[in-house]
Design a protein around this motif. Structure first.
Motif, PDB file in Angstrom:
ATOM      1  N   ASP A 217       0.844  -1.194   0.000  1.00 19.65           N
ATOM      2  CA  ASP A 217       0.000   0.000   0.000  1.00 19.65           C
ATOM      3  C   ASP A 217       0.883   1.250   0.000  1.00 19.65           C
ATOM      4  O   ASP A 217       1.592   1.508   0.970  1.00 19.65           O
ATOM      5  CB  ASP A 217      -0.899  -0.013   1.237  1.00 19.65           C
ATOM      6  CG  ASP A 217      -1.824   1.189   1.313  1.00 19.65           C
ATOM      7  OD1 ASP A 217      -1.784   2.047   0.406  1.00 19.65           O
ATOM      8  OD2 ASP A 217      -2.588   1.277   2.301  1.00 19.65           O
ATOM      9  N   PRO A 218       0.849   2.045  -1.069  1.00 17.05           N
ATOM     10  CA  PRO A 218       1.709   3.233  -1.131  1.00 17.05           C
ATOM     11  C   PRO A 218       1.357   4.303  -0.097  1.00 17.05           C
ATOM     12  O   PRO A 218       2.139   5.228   0.105  1.00 17.05           O
ATOM     13  CB  PRO A 218       1.482   3.750  -2.564  1.00 17.05           C
ATOM     14  CG  PRO A 218       0.145   3.217  -2.952  1.00 17.05           C
ATOM     15  CD  PRO A 218       0.024   1.892  -2.284  1.00 17.05           C
ATOM     16  N   GLU A 219       0.206   4.164   0.550  1.00 17.31           N
ATOM     17  CA  GLU A 219      -0.175   5.128   1.567  1.00 17.31           C
ATOM     18  C   GLU A 219       0.073   4.618   2.992  1.00 17.31           C
ATOM     19  O   GLU A 219      -0.156   5.335   3.960  1.00 17.31           O
ATOM     20  CB  GLU A 219      -1.656   5.498   1.419  1.00 17.31           C
ATOM     21  CG  GLU A 219      -1.958   6.193   0.092  1.00 17.31           C
ATOM     22  CD  GLU A 219      -3.416   6.614  -0.003  1.00 17.31           C
ATOM     23  OE1 GLU A 219      -4.179   6.352   0.955  1.00 17.31           O
ATOM     24  OE2 GLU A 219      -3.779   7.205  -1.037  1.00 17.31           O
ATOM     25  N   SER A 220       0.544   3.394   3.116  1.00 18.58           N
ATOM     26  CA  SER A 220       0.797   2.832   4.438  1.00 18.58           C
ATOM     27  C   SER A 220       2.059   3.429   5.047  1.00 18.58           C
ATOM     28  O   SER A 220       3.067   3.622   4.346  1.00 18.58           O
ATOM     29  CB  SER A 220       0.967   1.309   4.348  1.00 18.58           C
ATOM     30  OG  SER A 220       1.441   0.788   5.583  1.00 18.58           O
ATOM     31  N   PRO A 221       2.062   3.707   6.350  1.00 20.35           N
ATOM     32  CA  PRO A 221       3.284   4.170   7.005  1.00 20.35           C
ATOM     33  C   PRO A 221       4.382   3.118   7.040  1.00 20.35           C
ATOM     34  O   PRO A 221       5.545   3.441   7.253  1.00 20.35           O
ATOM     35  CB  PRO A 221       2.820   4.500   8.439  1.00 20.35           C
ATOM     36  CG  PRO A 221       1.347   4.708   8.333  1.00 20.35           C
ATOM     37  CD  PRO A 221       0.904   3.761   7.256  1.00 20.35           C
ATOM     38  N   ILE A 222       4.025   1.837   6.825  1.00 18.27           N
ATOM     39  CA  ILE A 222       5.015   0.766   6.795  1.00 18.27           C
ATOM     40  C   ILE A 222       5.456   0.574   5.347  1.00 18.27           C
ATOM     41  O   ILE A 222       4.688   0.107   4.506  1.00 18.27           O
ATOM     42  CB  ILE A 222       4.444  -0.560   7.342  1.00 18.27           C
ATOM     43  CG1 ILE A 222       3.747  -0.339   8.686  1.00 18.27           C
ATOM     44  CG2 ILE A 222       5.546  -1.600   7.446  1.00 18.27           C
ATOM     45  CD1 ILE A 222       4.629   0.187   9.779  1.00 18.27           C
ATOM     46  N   GLU A 223       6.700   0.917   5.062  1.00 21.24           N
ATOM     47  CA  GLU A 223       7.167   0.888   3.675  1.00 21.24           C
ATOM     48  C   GLU A 223       7.713  -0.474   3.270  1.00 21.24           C
ATOM     49  O   GLU A 223       7.484  -0.940   2.143  1.00 21.24           O
ATOM     50  CB  GLU A 223       8.247   1.944   3.459  1.00 21.24           C
ATOM     51  CG  GLU A 223       8.730   2.036   2.021  1.00 21.24           C
ATOM     52  CD  GLU A 223       9.631   3.225   1.773  1.00 21.24           C
ATOM     53  OE1 GLU A 223       9.721   3.678   0.624  1.00 21.24           O
ATOM     54  OE2 GLU A 223      10.250   3.711   2.740  1.00 21.24           O
ATOM     55  N   SER A 224       8.450  -1.129   4.165  1.00 24.98           N
ATOM     56  CA  SER A 224       9.067  -2.394   3.792  1.00 24.98           C
ATOM     57  C   SER A 224       9.297  -3.265   5.013  1.00 24.98           C
ATOM     58  O   SER A 224       9.412  -2.775   6.137  1.00 24.98           O
ATOM     59  CB  SER A 224      10.404  -2.164   3.074  1.00 24.98           C
ATOM     60  OG  SER A 224      11.336  -1.539   3.956  1.00 24.98           O
ATOM     61  N   VAL A 225       9.333  -4.562   4.769  1.00 24.46           N
ATOM     62  CA  VAL A 225       9.631  -5.552   5.802  1.00 24.46           C
ATOM     63  C   VAL A 225      10.773  -6.411   5.284  1.00 24.46           C
ATOM     64  O   VAL A 225      10.661  -7.022   4.218  1.00 24.46           O
ATOM     65  CB  VAL A 225       8.396  -6.425   6.112  1.00 24.46           C
ATOM     66  CG1 VAL A 225       8.743  -7.511   7.117  1.00 24.46           C
ATOM     67  CG2 VAL A 225       7.260  -5.571   6.654  1.00 24.46           C
ATOM     68  N   THR A 226      11.881  -6.444   5.989  1.00 25.55           N
ATOM     69  CA  THR A 226      13.059  -7.177   5.563  1.00 25.55           C
ATOM     70  C   THR A 226      12.977  -8.639   6.011  1.00 25.55           C
ATOM     71  O   THR A 226      12.101  -9.019   6.790  1.00 25.55           O
ATOM     72  CB  THR A 226      14.329  -6.552   6.141  1.00 25.55           C
ATOM     73  OG1 THR A 226      14.320  -6.714   7.567  1.00 25.55           O
ATOM     74  CG2 THR A 226      14.413  -5.067   5.796  1.00 25.55           C
TER      75      THR A 226
END
Length: 296
Positions: A221-230
């Protein structure tokens, strides 16, 4: 776990300090989650749980204890604020979780997250830090003592970190989804039995699965505060799920593993259902009530 700098963080569904509970009326029964109800779980394991008729709501109590103060309303507007003030991460988790489920569940009703320290009044009775995070269906609220949650993760041997915290918050919101969809009531209709296929365990595994589904979707979701999960984040999520398995907790307490007393599921079961949710990204795979293949 990386936060998206320009993503909006909404503080509308999070409360810092102050009293909780009573928003929607009715007591309800507090539901333990990733760490929620840990002390209650241990009490039930020691004293025999449902066989003795112990009700977690009675352990919660019905007093009106006031929570101690925590930092009040930090200025959290975008994901970039998390770098400046780590307390903003809680609002980021909640914004991302609410953002996904509000677009996914028809007729969704927002939940609330109450951060507290010490004790807090809820529609399910008085909650305390030692319970760990928990969800109260009576007021649609997730209750978290932020400092004590870290202590519990450490005591259980989990790696911790932002991803582990987000998993726990997402798990508690998974209970909120089960409450809204009626499966929480379905679990209660099965009685207060314990064991690997009990309604209590199915409810916890469903919340784990919903947490995995949320992780899979929020990073798209480009609007989510979570950008990535490693990969390290995923390892920490799986490790947190392992740490809160009933068998691991029983071993940590120096006792033998007693599957008949389980209320949350084994480490293997919890890891399995988090993975099911994450790998599919589809909440429909989280129907833990229509299968006996729970991974025990």
């Amino acid at each position: 776990m990386e936060f998206r700098d320009n993503a909006r963080i909404d503080n509308a569904n999070i409360r810092y300090g102050g009293g909780g509970g009573g928003r929607r009326g009715g007591r309800g029964l507090a539901v333990g989650g990733g760490l929620g109800g840990l002390i209650i779980t241990l009490l039930l394991l020691v004293f025999g749980g449902g066989n003795l008729g112990i009700n977690p709501d009675d352990i919660l109590g019905g007093g009106q204890a006031q929570p101690q103060s925590v930092e009040q309303n930090p200025e959290c507007r975008t994901g970039a604020d998390v770098d400046a003030n780590p307390d903003c991460r809680w609002a980021a988790y909640v914004s991302a979780i609410e953002g996904y489920w509000s677009q996914t569940v028809e007729g969704y009703q927002s939940g609330t997250t109450q951060l507290f320290s010490g004790q807090v009044s809820t529609a399910c009775g008085t909650g305390s830090s030692e319970m760990g995070p928990f969800y109260c269906p009576g007021d649609y609220t997730v209750y978290i003592d932020t400092e004590f949650m870290g202590v519990l993760l450490d005591q259980l041997g989990a790696a911790g970190g932002y991803a582990a915290e987000a998993y726990i918050v997402a798990h508690e919101y998974g209970h909120h989804i089960s409450n809204l969809t009626g499966t929480m009531q379905q679990a209660r209709s099965m009685g207060n039995d314990t064991g690997p296929t009990s309604g209590q365990v199915r409810l916890e595994l469903q919340a784990d699965c919903y947490a995995g589904v949320w992780f899979a979707n929020t990073i798209k979701d480009p609007e989510s505060p979570i950008e990535s999960v490693t990969q390290d984040d995923l390892n920490r999520i799986v490790d947190a799920a392992r740490a809160v398995g009933d068998d691991h907790i029983q071993q940590q307490q120096g006792g033998r593993v007693v599957p008949e007393s389980w209320t949350h599921g084994s480490s293997e079961m919890r890891q399995l259902w988090v993975a099911k949710g994450f790998n599919s990204g589809d909440p429909r795979v989280c129907d833990t009530f229509s299968t006996d293949d729970l991974g025990q």
